[in-house]
Design an enzyme around this catalytic site. Structure first.
Site, PDB file in Angstrom:
ATOM      1  N   CYS A  94       0.849  -1.198   0.000  1.00  0.00           N
ATOM      2  CA  CYS A  94       0.000   0.000   0.000  1.00  0.00           C
ATOM      3  C   CYS A  94       0.883   1.246   0.000  1.00  0.00           C
ATOM      4  O   CYS A  94       1.787   1.367   0.831  1.00  0.00           O
ATOM      5  CB  CYS A  94      -0.902  -0.011   1.232  1.00  0.00           C
ATOM      6  SG  CYS A  94      -1.830   1.527   1.442  1.00  0.00           S
ATOM      7  N   CYS A  97       0.550   3.076   3.534  1.00  0.00           N
ATOM      8  CA  CYS A  97       1.045   2.572   4.828  1.00  0.00           C
ATOM      9  C   CYS A  97       2.044   1.431   4.722  1.00  0.00           C
ATOM     10  O   CYS A  97       2.537   0.954   5.736  1.00  0.00           O
ATOM     11  CB  CYS A  97      -0.138   2.129   5.694  1.00  0.00           C
ATOM     12  SG  CYS A  97      -0.885   0.577   5.139  1.00  0.00           S
ATOM     13  N   CYS A 143      -7.242  -0.695   1.491  1.00  0.00           N
ATOM     14  CA  CYS A 143      -6.231  -1.264   2.377  1.00  0.00           C
ATOM     15  C   CYS A 143      -6.859  -1.341   3.761  1.00  0.00           C
ATOM     16  O   CYS A 143      -7.377  -0.347   4.271  1.00  0.00           O
ATOM     17  CB  CYS A 143      -5.005  -0.356   2.403  1.00  0.00           C
ATOM     18  SG  CYS A 143      -3.880  -0.765   3.752  1.00  0.00           S
ATOM     19  N   CYS A 146      -4.897   1.056   6.602  1.00  0.00           N
ATOM     20  CA  CYS A 146      -4.985   2.518   6.652  1.00  0.00           C
ATOM     21  C   CYS A 146      -6.257   3.057   6.008  1.00  0.00           C
ATOM     22  O   CYS A 146      -6.506   4.258   6.053  1.00  0.00           O
ATOM     23  CB  CYS A 146      -3.764   3.153   5.993  1.00  0.00           C
ATOM     24  SG  CYS A 146      -3.762   3.067   4.188  1.00  0.00           S
ATOM     25  N   CYS A 166      -8.880  -4.813  -9.658  1.00  0.00           N
ATOM     26  CA  CYS A 166      -8.443  -3.766 -10.581  1.00  0.00           C
ATOM     27  C   CYS A 166      -7.931  -2.599  -9.730  1.00  0.00           C
ATOM     28  O   CYS A 166      -8.725  -1.895  -9.101  1.00  0.00           O
ATOM     29  CB  CYS A 166      -9.638  -3.353 -11.440  1.00  0.00           C
ATOM     30  SG  CYS A 166      -9.228  -2.156 -12.694  1.00  0.00           S
TER      31      CYS A 166
HETATM   32 FE    FE Z   1      -2.580   1.107   3.650  1.00  0.00          FE
END
Ligand code: FE
Length: 185
Positions: A94, A97, A143, A146, A166
């Site tokens: 991510c 984070c 995610c 976060c 996607c």
């Molecule tokens: Fe994250």
């Protein structure tokens, strides 16, 4: 007369307090839903704590495009991102984070111009949310650590899951050659 004013003031203060209480409990419940009892694992196998930042903090640390996609659920233009055609082995984390989200082992050529995967690296690392924006019924992928917007998941992917995650390149970082600890090299 003064007594009436005092009662009025008291009532206003109580309503304001109840309103704040309601807002606080909503925020707490959203945070609980986000983090839940999920366990987040780094590439090295360490347990990671959930990340909670104010919008001001995100704005200060992300560039304008990353902020628009990660925090405002924007979408980068197809075929413009850095990873849609990346064929290297490694782990996608991510961009907000650092949580590992996808492995190159599950990346496939979708022809859409966005990095596409048939499975997240750990089911607990992503959060799925119903999205009815723009008059479409879609499933948003976030995610789970976060809350950063990643993209959407569709059911027209390849085997073995039949799913197509996607994802926006700008929501991801790439750690070339990385494997989750415990996986065969
Ligand atoms: Fe994250």
């Amino acid at each position: 007369m003064q007594y009436k004013y005092f009662i009025c003031l008291l009532i206003s203060m109580v309503s304001l307090w109840s309103c704040n209480q309601a807002q606080d409990s909503k925020t707490t419940s959203e945070q609980d839903q986000l983090a839940g009892n999920r366990i987040f694992i780094s590439i090295n196998g360490d347990t990671l704590a959930p990340v909670q930042k104010s919008e001001e903090e995100w704005k200060a640390e992300l560039d304008a495009q990353a902020y628009n996609v990660l925090r405002e659920a924007g979408t980068e233009r197809a075929f413009t991102g850095k990873y849609w055609d990346n064929k290297k082995q490694g782990i996608y984390t991510c961009a907000g984070c650092g949580l590992p989200l996808f492995s190159s082992d599950t990346k496939f050529k979708s022809g859409t111009g966005w990095p596409s995967f048939w499975e997240p690296i750990r089911p607990e690392h992503v959060l799925l949310k119903e999205d009815k924006a723009f008059g479409m019924a879609r499933t948003e992928v976030l995610c789970a650590r976060c809350g950063g917007h990643q993209g959407h998941v569709f059911d027209d992917g390849p085997k073995p899951t039949g799913l197509r995650y996607c994802i926006n390149s700008v929501s991801l970082d790439f750690v070339e050659g990385a494997k989750m600890k415990g996986e065969k090299p």
